[in-house]
Design a protein around this motif. Structure first.
Motif, PDB file in Angstrom:
ATOM      1  N   LEU A   1       6.777  -2.290  -0.750  1.00 50.47           N
ATOM      2  CA  LEU A   1       6.549  -2.302   0.707  1.00 50.47           C
ATOM      3  C   LEU A   1       5.908  -3.616   1.162  1.00 50.47           C
ATOM      4  O   LEU A   1       6.135  -4.069   2.280  1.00 50.47           O
ATOM      5  N   VAL A   2       5.111  -4.214   0.302  1.00 51.92           N
ATOM      6  CA  VAL A   2       4.481  -5.496   0.647  1.00 51.92           C
ATOM      7  C   VAL A   2       5.525  -6.620   0.624  1.00 51.92           C
ATOM      8  O   VAL A   2       5.507  -7.535   1.441  1.00 51.92           O
ATOM      9  N   ALA A   3       6.474  -6.510  -0.317  1.00 50.04           N
ATOM     10  CA  ALA A   3       7.485  -7.573  -0.462  1.00 50.04           C
ATOM     11  C   ALA A   3       8.626  -7.436   0.549  1.00 50.04           C
ATOM     12  O   ALA A   3       9.307  -8.418   0.859  1.00 50.04           O
ATOM     13  N   ALA A   4       8.844  -6.233   1.076  1.00 46.07           N
ATOM     14  CA  ALA A   4      10.050  -5.953   1.858  1.00 46.07           C
ATOM     15  C   ALA A   4       9.966  -6.453   3.297  1.00 46.07           C
ATOM     16  O   ALA A   4       8.885  -6.555   3.880  1.00 46.07           O
ATOM     17  N   THR A   5      11.141  -6.756   3.852  1.00 46.64           N
ATOM     18  CA  THR A   5      11.218  -6.977   5.295  1.00 46.64           C
ATOM     19  C   THR A   5      11.554  -5.654   5.990  1.00 46.64           C
ATOM     20  O   THR A   5      11.205  -5.441   7.135  1.00 46.64           O
ATOM     21  N   HIS A   6      12.258  -4.783   5.271  1.00 46.06           N
ATOM     22  CA  HIS A   6      12.708  -3.509   5.837  1.00 46.06           C
ATOM     23  C   HIS A   6      12.523  -2.366   4.853  1.00 46.06           C
ATOM     24  O   HIS A   6      12.533  -2.578   3.648  1.00 46.06           O
ATOM     25  N   LEU A   7      12.402  -1.167   5.435  1.00 50.03           N
ATOM     26  CA  LEU A   7      12.284   0.039   4.624  1.00 50.03           C
ATOM     27  C   LEU A   7      13.384   1.013   5.016  1.00 50.03           C
ATOM     28  O   LEU A   7      13.639   1.228   6.210  1.00 50.03           O
ATOM     29  N   LEU A   8      14.046   1.575   4.015  1.00 54.12           N
ATOM     30  CA  LEU A   8      15.056   2.604   4.280  1.00 54.12           C
ATOM     31  C   LEU A   8      14.605   3.878   3.564  1.00 54.12           C
ATOM     32  O   LEU A   8      14.287   3.840   2.375  1.00 54.12           O
ATOM     33  N   ILE A   9      14.546   4.967   4.306  1.00 55.25           N
ATOM     34  CA  ILE A   9      14.049   6.226   3.738  1.00 55.25           C
ATOM     35  C   ILE A   9      15.187   7.230   3.591  1.00 55.25           C
ATOM     36  O   ILE A   9      15.707   7.723   4.597  1.00 55.25           O
ATOM     37  N   PRO A  10      15.583   7.557   2.367  1.00 49.17           N
ATOM     38  CA  PRO A  10      16.564   8.630   2.199  1.00 49.17           C
ATOM     39  C   PRO A  10      15.841   9.980   2.278  1.00 49.17           C
ATOM     40  O   PRO A  10      14.782  10.153   1.692  1.00 49.17           O
ATOM     41  N   ILE A  11      16.414  10.898   3.026  1.00 49.34           N
ATOM     42  CA  ILE A  11      15.848  12.245   3.102  1.00 49.34           C
ATOM     43  C   ILE A  11      16.951  13.225   2.735  1.00 49.34           C
ATOM     44  O   ILE A  11      18.040  13.200   3.315  1.00 49.34           O
ATOM     45  N   GLN A  12      16.644  14.072   1.746  1.00 51.70           N
ATOM     46  CA  GLN A  12      17.656  15.020   1.286  1.00 51.70           C
ATOM     47  C   GLN A  12      17.796  16.150   2.289  1.00 51.70           C
ATOM     48  O   GLN A  12      16.810  16.657   2.822  1.00 51.70           O
ATOM     49  N   SER A  13      19.037  16.507   2.539  1.00 53.51           N
ATOM     50  CA  SER A  13      19.310  17.629   3.428  1.00 53.51           C
ATOM     51  C   SER A  13      18.932  18.913   2.704  1.00 53.51           C
ATOM     52  O   SER A  13      19.745  19.540   2.053  1.00 53.51           O
ATOM     53  N   SER A  14      17.636  19.281   2.795  1.00 62.06           N
ATOM     54  CA  SER A  14      17.193  20.522   2.147  1.00 62.06           C
ATOM     55  C   SER A  14      16.074  21.128   2.984  1.00 62.06           C
ATOM     56  O   SER A  14      15.487  20.461   3.842  1.00 62.06           O
ATOM     57  N   TYR A  15      15.794  22.371   2.702  1.00 62.17           N
ATOM     58  CA  TYR A  15      14.780  23.098   3.467  1.00 62.17           C
ATOM     59  C   TYR A  15      13.423  22.396   3.404  1.00 62.17           C
ATOM     60  O   TYR A  15      12.641  22.454   4.335  1.00 62.17           O
ATOM     61  N   PHE A  16      13.155  21.702   2.306  1.00 63.37           N
ATOM     62  CA  PHE A  16      11.860  21.031   2.144  1.00 63.37           C
ATOM     63  C   PHE A  16      11.933  19.552   2.513  1.00 63.37           C
ATOM     64  O   PHE A  16      11.054  18.775   2.167  1.00 63.37           O
TER      65      PHE A  16
END
Ligand code: ATP
Ligand code: MG
Length: 256
Positions: A136-151
């Protein structure tokens, strides 16, 4: 663009997204580097045999005398190189205790590459520890994968809190590129509800592209291929191609 693929929840599609987004970016003809920061080394093993990984991101981050260039290898995908991981990376946290620059190690090593890569994709481990913070310190951007699940949304508060901390001090420029829903089964009502729920929390940050559940995506690492050569006509290939287009669109429009 230096994009970290992060979510401390395990098994949500970080590696699958890192591998296939990196391959899609490379297919556009620009030099791309995939950095594996996960001791499980899943993205490394998606392209390389264990036996060929002598030096890893552990060495580059832990040793001042070892550069990323020293550990980088070519992958079978044209224009795509990889800085592979090994299980020893799990010892990094203990190794860097008390080092004042512990959070900046990866950033410094990326800077030494002198812009050799147009795009860098970082696959993070399922934790919010030192390795993910380095990304996160090195990145210009963050991409967050979120699983299609109840949790699905469990733990995202902690992730957002970590992002805010990183933005306050070491990396104020870090942008959330977007949230991608993975392993989606559009036939079920539950999956539709979950999508609505994720949309409520993240609004316009959610990519239009949704990654469908696809057996082909599970199979391709075993053949050391990205989805684009393993099953070019599969839904997985179409989805990751379209995610890549959206990523480029957002970066160029600076909407992220
Ligand atoms: P970890 O937290 O352990 O690093 P991860 O977030 O990197 O996991 P992946 O390894 O990408 O998650 O995916 C978890 C499992 O789900 C893998 O077996 C992968 O092949 C499978 N998988 C990922 N995306 C899909 C998809 N769209 N359809 C079907 N299976 C998928
Ligand atoms: Mg992974």
């Amino acid at each position: 663009m230096i994009v970290a693929i992060a979510n401390q929840k395990g098994g949500v599609g970080k590696t699958t997204t890192a591998v296939n987004l990196a391959a899609a970016l490379a297919m556009r003809g620009r030099k791309t580097l995939l950095i594996d920061l996960d001791p499980q080394a899943n993205s490394s093993i998606s392209f390389l045999e264990h036996g060929v990984i002598a030096r890893s991101t552990y060495d580059a981050i832990a040793e001042t005398g070892c550069s990323l260039a020293d550990v980088i290898q070519a992958t079978p995908v044209p224009n795509l190189d990889i800085a592979p991981a090994r299980i020893g990376l799990a010892k990094l946290e203990a190794r860097l205790v008390g080092e004042l620059d512990a959070h900046f190690r990866l950033k410094d090593k990326i800077n030494q590459l002198d812009g050799r890569y147009a795009h860098i994709v970082i696959d993070c481990p399922p934790a919010l520890g030192l390795l993910t913070v380095n990304a996160l310190v090195a990145a210009t951007h963050l991409l967050i994968p979120i699983q299609s699940s109840y949790f699905a949304l469990e733990g995202t508060d902690d992730l957002l809190e970590t992002i805010e901390k990183v933005r306050q001090r070491p990396n104020p420029g870090l942008r959330i590129l977007g949230v991608v829903i993975t392993m989606h089964d559009k036939r079920t009502a539950l999956a539709r509800d979950i999508r609505d729920q994720i949309q409520k929390v993240f609004g316009g940050k959610v990519f239009r592209t949704v990654i469908a559940k696809s057996v082909r995506l599970e199979e391709s690492p075993a053949y050391k291929e990205s989805i684009f050569t393993f099953a070019p006509d599969s839904a997985g290939a179409t989805d990751y191609y379209s995610l890549c287009e959206e990523v480029i669109e957002r970066v160029e429009a600076r909407t992220a």
